[in-house]
Design a protein around this motif. Structure first.
Motif, PDB file in Angstrom:
ATOM      1  N   THR A 127       0.828  -1.209   0.000  1.00  0.00           N
ATOM      2  CA  THR A 127       0.000   0.000   0.000  1.00  0.00           C
ATOM      3  C   THR A 127       0.865   1.263   0.000  1.00  0.00           C
ATOM      4  N   LEU A 128       1.841   1.306   0.901  1.00  0.00           N
ATOM      5  CA  LEU A 128       2.675   2.500   1.012  1.00  0.00           C
ATOM      6  C   LEU A 128       3.525   2.717  -0.237  1.00  0.00           C
ATOM      7  N   SER A 129       3.885   1.629  -0.931  1.00  0.00           N
ATOM      8  CA  SER A 129       4.691   1.780  -2.147  1.00  0.00           C
ATOM      9  C   SER A 129       3.935   2.512  -3.244  1.00  0.00           C
ATOM     10  N   ARG A 130       2.609   2.514  -3.161  1.00  0.00           N
ATOM     11  CA  ARG A 130       1.830   3.221  -4.173  1.00  0.00           C
ATOM     12  C   ARG A 130       1.942   4.742  -4.028  1.00  0.00           C
ATOM     13  N   LEU A 131       2.501   5.168  -2.899  1.00  0.00           N
ATOM     14  CA  LEU A 131       2.741   6.605  -2.728  1.00  0.00           C
ATOM     15  C   LEU A 131       3.999   7.071  -3.453  1.00  0.00           C
ATOM     16  N   ALA A 132       4.817   6.134  -3.918  1.00  0.00           N
ATOM     17  CA  ALA A 132       6.109   6.498  -4.506  1.00  0.00           C
ATOM     18  C   ALA A 132       5.998   7.540  -5.622  1.00  0.00           C
ATOM     19  N   PRO A 133       5.054   7.397  -6.579  1.00  0.00           N
ATOM     20  CA  PRO A 133       4.969   8.416  -7.635  1.00  0.00           C
ATOM     21  C   PRO A 133       4.654   9.808  -7.087  1.00  0.00           C
ATOM     22  N   GLN A 134       3.890   9.877  -6.007  1.00  0.00           N
ATOM     23  CA  GLN A 134       3.559  11.167  -5.419  1.00  0.00           C
ATOM     24  C   GLN A 134       4.756  11.744  -4.656  1.00  0.00           C
ATOM     25  N   LEU A 135       5.534  10.879  -4.017  1.00  0.00           N
ATOM     26  CA  LEU A 135       6.634  11.345  -3.179  1.00  0.00           C
ATOM     27  C   LEU A 135       7.910  11.623  -3.968  1.00  0.00           C
ATOM     28  N   ARG A 136       8.021  11.051  -5.175  1.00  0.00           N
ATOM     29  CA  ARG A 136       9.263  11.202  -5.934  1.00  0.00           C
ATOM     30  C   ARG A 136       9.642  12.666  -6.168  1.00  0.00           C
ATOM     31  N   PRO A 137       8.694  13.560  -6.533  1.00  0.00           N
ATOM     32  CA  PRO A 137       9.092  14.960  -6.765  1.00  0.00           C
ATOM     33  C   PRO A 137       9.569  15.684  -5.501  1.00  0.00           C
ATOM     34  N   ILE A 138       9.195  15.185  -4.321  1.00  0.00           N
ATOM     35  CA  ILE A 138       9.594  15.874  -3.087  1.00  0.00           C
ATOM     36  C   ILE A 138      10.561  15.028  -2.275  1.00  0.00           C
ATOM     37  N   MET A 139      11.257  14.100  -2.944  1.00  0.00           N
ATOM     38  CA  MET A 139      12.105  13.169  -2.222  1.00  0.00           C
ATOM     39  C   MET A 139      13.246  13.871  -1.483  1.00  0.00           C
ATOM     40  N   TRP A 140      13.875  14.850  -2.129  1.00  0.00           N
ATOM     41  CA  TRP A 140      15.001  15.504  -1.469  1.00  0.00           C
ATOM     42  C   TRP A 140      14.593  16.272  -0.218  1.00  0.00           C
ATOM     43  N   PRO A 141      13.518  17.083  -0.251  1.00  0.00           N
ATOM     44  CA  PRO A 141      13.081  17.711   1.005  1.00  0.00           C
ATOM     45  C   PRO A 141      12.772  16.696   2.100  1.00  0.00           C
ATOM     46  N   LEU A 142      12.179  15.551   1.716  1.00  0.00           N
ATOM     47  CA  LEU A 142      11.899  14.520   2.712  1.00  0.00           C
ATOM     48  C   LEU A 142      13.198  13.934   3.275  1.00  0.00           C
ATOM     49  N   ILE A 143      14.173  13.735   2.397  1.00  0.00           N
ATOM     50  CA  ILE A 143      15.458  13.192   2.863  1.00  0.00           C
ATOM     51  C   ILE A 143      16.125  14.174   3.823  1.00  0.00           C
ATOM     52  N   TRP A 144      16.109  15.456   3.476  1.00  0.00           N
ATOM     53  CA  TRP A 144      16.702  16.456   4.361  1.00  0.00           C
ATOM     54  C   TRP A 144      15.939  16.535   5.686  1.00  0.00           C
ATOM     55  N   GLY A 145      14.638  16.411   5.631  1.00  0.00           N
ATOM     56  CA  GLY A 145      13.852  16.393   6.862  1.00  0.00           C
ATOM     57  C   GLY A 145      14.178  15.189   7.713  1.00  0.00           C
ATOM     58  N   PHE A 146      14.331  14.022   7.050  1.00  0.00           N
ATOM     59  CA  PHE A 146      14.695  12.801   7.770  1.00  0.00           C
ATOM     60  C   PHE A 146      16.080  12.933   8.408  1.00  0.00           C
ATOM     61  N   LEU A 147      17.041  13.456   7.646  1.00  0.00           N
ATOM     62  CA  LEU A 147      18.393  13.614   8.184  1.00  0.00           C
ATOM     63  C   LEU A 147      18.416  14.606   9.343  1.00  0.00           C
ATOM     64  N   SER A 148      17.595  15.650   9.262  1.00  0.00           N
ATOM     65  CA  SER A 148      17.519  16.610  10.368  1.00  0.00           C
ATOM     66  C   SER A 148      16.987  15.938  11.631  1.00  0.00           C
ATOM     67  N   ALA A 149      15.919  15.120  11.455  1.00  0.00           N
ATOM     68  CA  ALA A 149      15.349  14.416  12.610  1.00  0.00           C
ATOM     69  C   ALA A 149      16.338  13.406  13.179  1.00  0.00           C
ATOM     70  N   LEU A 150      17.051  12.700  12.280  1.00  0.00           N
ATOM     71  CA  LEU A 150      18.020  11.718  12.744  1.00  0.00           C
ATOM     72  C   LEU A 150      19.178  12.400  13.477  1.00  0.00           C
ATOM     73  N   ALA A 151      19.608  13.537  12.945  1.00  0.00           N
ATOM     74  CA  ALA A 151      20.684  14.283  13.601  1.00  0.00           C
ATOM     75  C   ALA A 151      20.241  14.767  14.977  1.00  0.00           C
ATOM     76  N   ALA A 152      18.982  15.189  15.093  1.00  0.00           N
ATOM     77  CA  ALA A 152      18.469  15.628  16.397  1.00  0.00           C
ATOM     78  C   ALA A 152      18.511  14.478  17.403  1.00  0.00           C
ATOM     79  N   SER A 153      18.157  13.270  16.965  1.00  0.00           N
ATOM     80  CA  SER A 153      18.221  12.114  17.857  1.00  0.00           C
ATOM     81  C   SER A 153      19.661  11.780  18.226  1.00  0.00           C
ATOM     82  N   ALA A 154      20.562  11.917  17.245  1.00  0.00           N
ATOM     83  CA  ALA A 154      21.974  11.650  17.526  1.00  0.00           C
ATOM     84  C   ALA A 154      22.526  12.636  18.552  1.00  0.00           C
ATOM     85  N   VAL A 155      22.116  13.893  18.435  1.00  0.00           N
ATOM     86  CA  VAL A 155      22.544  14.909  19.400  1.00  0.00           C
ATOM     87  C   VAL A 155      22.020  14.548  20.787  1.00  0.00           C
ATOM     88  N   ALA A 156      20.756  14.101  20.856  1.00  0.00           N
ATOM     89  CA  ALA A 156      20.177  13.710  22.146  1.00  0.00           C
ATOM     90  C   ALA A 156      20.953  12.551  22.762  1.00  0.00           C
TER      91      ALA A 156
END
Length: 629
Positions: free
Chosen positions: A12-41
């Protein structure tokens, strides 16, 4: 309702791929920001370890303490900044995806055939277009990212704890096994109850919408309490489902919170023993429990995040149930262009049955052969349920023939683009549907584009001409004239007023073929006669097929077609059929004059004046010409 979707979470979630592909980089940067925040914690407990082992030693000054405190402060500020960055990166892109999916959903709804909308409750479609996609946006912006970050935080935290003490790490890891087993069971049960909850919410929305639209009927028949009782029953079923959801989530949260806490309690005892035996220093023990405290938050949030993910899967399944519905009435692969449309209309061997008709049941339309010449007005009569409205719906392809063909100027209408066909065919239904806009916007809804070659009237000219022909001059007497908002579905207007606005809308389209499904049933005979007289003049050359439920309408047609047992059994003038066809006389005798619309119940002279209709309720009611006393 469509069948429930049995796809896996990944499918089911894989069907979102065509919708998410154009915004993949902002999502990746958001993910890395969240991961970095956890690493800092997770880095903060390591500062504590250094402070305990160095700054608290006897004879050590306070400088190391202040340096350590400063480092912790900087790390805290950095964590807050990274969390803010995560939100900045993802908010705009995911709302863009939500808007795009919602627009695509609405476009698909418009393209789906009428038979689809006949099967689906409007509340179900509304909940999918609004609530489900709104939930999907929240999950994409927060749930999806934080679920992955949370899992990685737990893994990294456990690795750090093992690096400080493998004995204490094993105790903490032991708690993860039952959590994993319970989480697998929770996924399946929560997914089912989440789907049930969202479906019930859609049914509840349908009930609310139907009750609001039918409020006049409920009040008139004094059935408000019965409607309330039925609604309360549905609401209580939804309440029970939501409580079941909450209890399931509460049990899961209990497990994922209690087991780590028990592990920490056991670890504290073991840790003190290890320190007393010299196998673990105090700083490492402090750092271990500080790390465990950081990891405890993600572990506890794992339950709500998993629940959010399963609910998001359900929302996506519900969304794609509609998106996957096949559009059965589409443009042809190679469309035919009509240079000029005369308006000749022919039904040739037409058969039609509704898709859900039981097998073995005869076709509703069982071999219709009928020809209308350009500019002719033909009335279609038949007993109730004979298929008159279904026949009319075939002309603009609201339904498609089961076999046979409908031809416009000798061309099968299935070979024409839908937009072109519906530009040449205009429809007015008995059950009028108006939109929550002004009278002007409703009337000009189907009018040709003013820049197009098909129109020689300006918007105001087309509006005035249509209102005049439809005897809808009352529009000028409303609060803001033709710019008055008429409310949802036009319910602020009377039945006759709504019908005349709907007829004006069909007239303003200036079609080659006009299809009227008894659109004058709420008008008195005098007003109906004036409308028909003006239609003949204004739409000279327009082919008109009208379903007639009143003898007065039949008498004003050029020819009459009799529909009987799914076939056209007779065609002729009103006089010819009246004299020579017994079934026609039977049908005609069953047609009764509809109650007059009181807002048109004025004499001819006053009704001809725009604005006089607004005074209708204050004037004497005159009987139609020829009516008995």
């Amino acid at each position: 309702m469509a069948n429930k979707n049995n796809s896996t979470l990944f499918q089911t979630l894989s069907r979102l791929a065509p919708q998410l592909r154009p915004i993949m980089w902002p999502l990746i940067w958001g993910f890395l920001s969240a991961l970095a925040a956890s690493a800092v914690a997770l880095a903060v407990p390591q500062v504590y370890r250094s402070l305990v082992n160095k700054a608290l030693l006897p004879g050590t000054g306070t400088q190391a303490l202040w340096v350590g405190a400063g480092v912790v402060l900087v790390l805290g500020l950095l964590e807050a900044a990274l969390i803010s960055l995560r939100r900045q990166f993802v908010i705009v892109p995911v709302t863009t995806v939500e808007t795009r999916m919602r627009t695509s959903f609405y476009r698909h709804l418009q393209n789906l055939a009428v038979e689809f909308h006949d099967r689906w409750g409007s509340g179900q479609l509304l909940s999918r277009a609004m609530s489900d996609l709104n939930f999907m946006r929240r999950w994409m912006a927060f749930g999806a990212i934080m679920l992955v970050v949370t899992a990685l935080t737990v893994v990294i935290g456990v690795v750090l704890m093992f690096s400080m003490s493998w004995e204490l790490g094993l105790i903490f890891l032991a708690a993860a096994v039952p959590i994993s087993i319970f989480g697998f069971r929770f996924r399946r049960s929560y997914g089912r109850v989440s789907r049930k909850s969202q479906d019930q919410a859609g049914d509840l929305a349908t009930t609310v919408e139907e009750s609001v639209h039918g409020i006049r009927v409920l009040k008139a028949f004094g059935r408000g309490q019965e409607a309330l009782d039925a609604f309360a029953g549905q609401a209580q079923e939804l309440q029970a489902t939501e409580i079941h959801k909450a209890k399931s989530l509460a049990v899961f949260s209990l497990v994922v919170t209690l087991l780590p806490e028990l592990a920490l309690g056991s670890g504290l005892v073991v840790g003190i023993l290890l320190v007393s035996n010299g196998r673990l220093d105090v700083g490492a023990l402090v750092a271990f429990f500080a790390t465990a405290a950081v990891v405890a938050g993600p572990v506890e949030s794992m339950g709500p995040l998993l629940a959010m993910t399963f609910a998001a899967k359900t929302a996506l399944d519900r969304h794609f149930e509609v998106i996957d519905a096949v559009t059965t009435i589409e443009d042809p692969a190679v469309p035919v262009e009509l240079a000029a449309v005369r308006g000749d209309l022919e039904f040739r061997g037409v058969h039609f049955r509704f898709p859900d008709t039981p097998s073995g049941t005869p076709d509703l339309l069982n071999g219709i052969d009928l020809t209308l010449h350009a500019g002719e007005t033909m009335a279609l009569v038949g007993v109730t349920g004979s298929g008159k409205s279904a026949l009319l719906n075939l002309v603009p392809r609201l339904f498609d023939v089961s076999s046979g063909a409908v031809l416009l100027d000798g061309t099968d209408i299935r070979l024409l683009r839908l937009a072109e066909l519906r530009r040449h065919v205009s429809v007015a239904f008995e059950d009028t549907t108006l939109f929550s806009h002004s009278v002007r916007e409703n009337v000009l809804l189907g009018a040709p584009e003013q820049s197009g070659e098909s129109s020689h009237l300006s918007g105001d000219e087309a509006l005035e001409r249509a209102l005049e022909v439809a005897q809808a001059g009352f529009a000028h007497t409303l609060g803001n004239g033709v710019d008055t908002l008429i409310g949802e579905e036009g319910l602020s207007l009377s039945g006759g007023q709504r019908q005349r606005v709907a007829l004006a809308r069909a007239i303003a389209a200036r079609p080659a073929v006009l299809v009227l499904d008894d659109p004058l049933s709420a008008l008195d005979v005098n007003t109906e006669e004036r409308v028909m007289d003006r239609l003949r003049v204004e739409l000279a050359g327009t082919t008109t097929l009208i379903v007639a439920h009143r003898p007065s309408t039949v008498a004003m047609a050029d020819r009459v077609a009799l529909l009987q047992d799914g076939r056209i059994t007779a065609v002729g003038t009103h006089s010819e059929l009246l004299a020579g066809n017994s079934h026609y006389r039977y049908v005609l005798a069953s047609l009764t004059e509809e109650p007059r619309d009181l807002d048109t119940g004025v004499d001819d002279d006053l009704a001809d004046d725009f604005g006089a209709e607004s005074l209708g309720t204050n004037l004497p009611i005159h009987k139609p010409k020829g009516a008995g006393a």
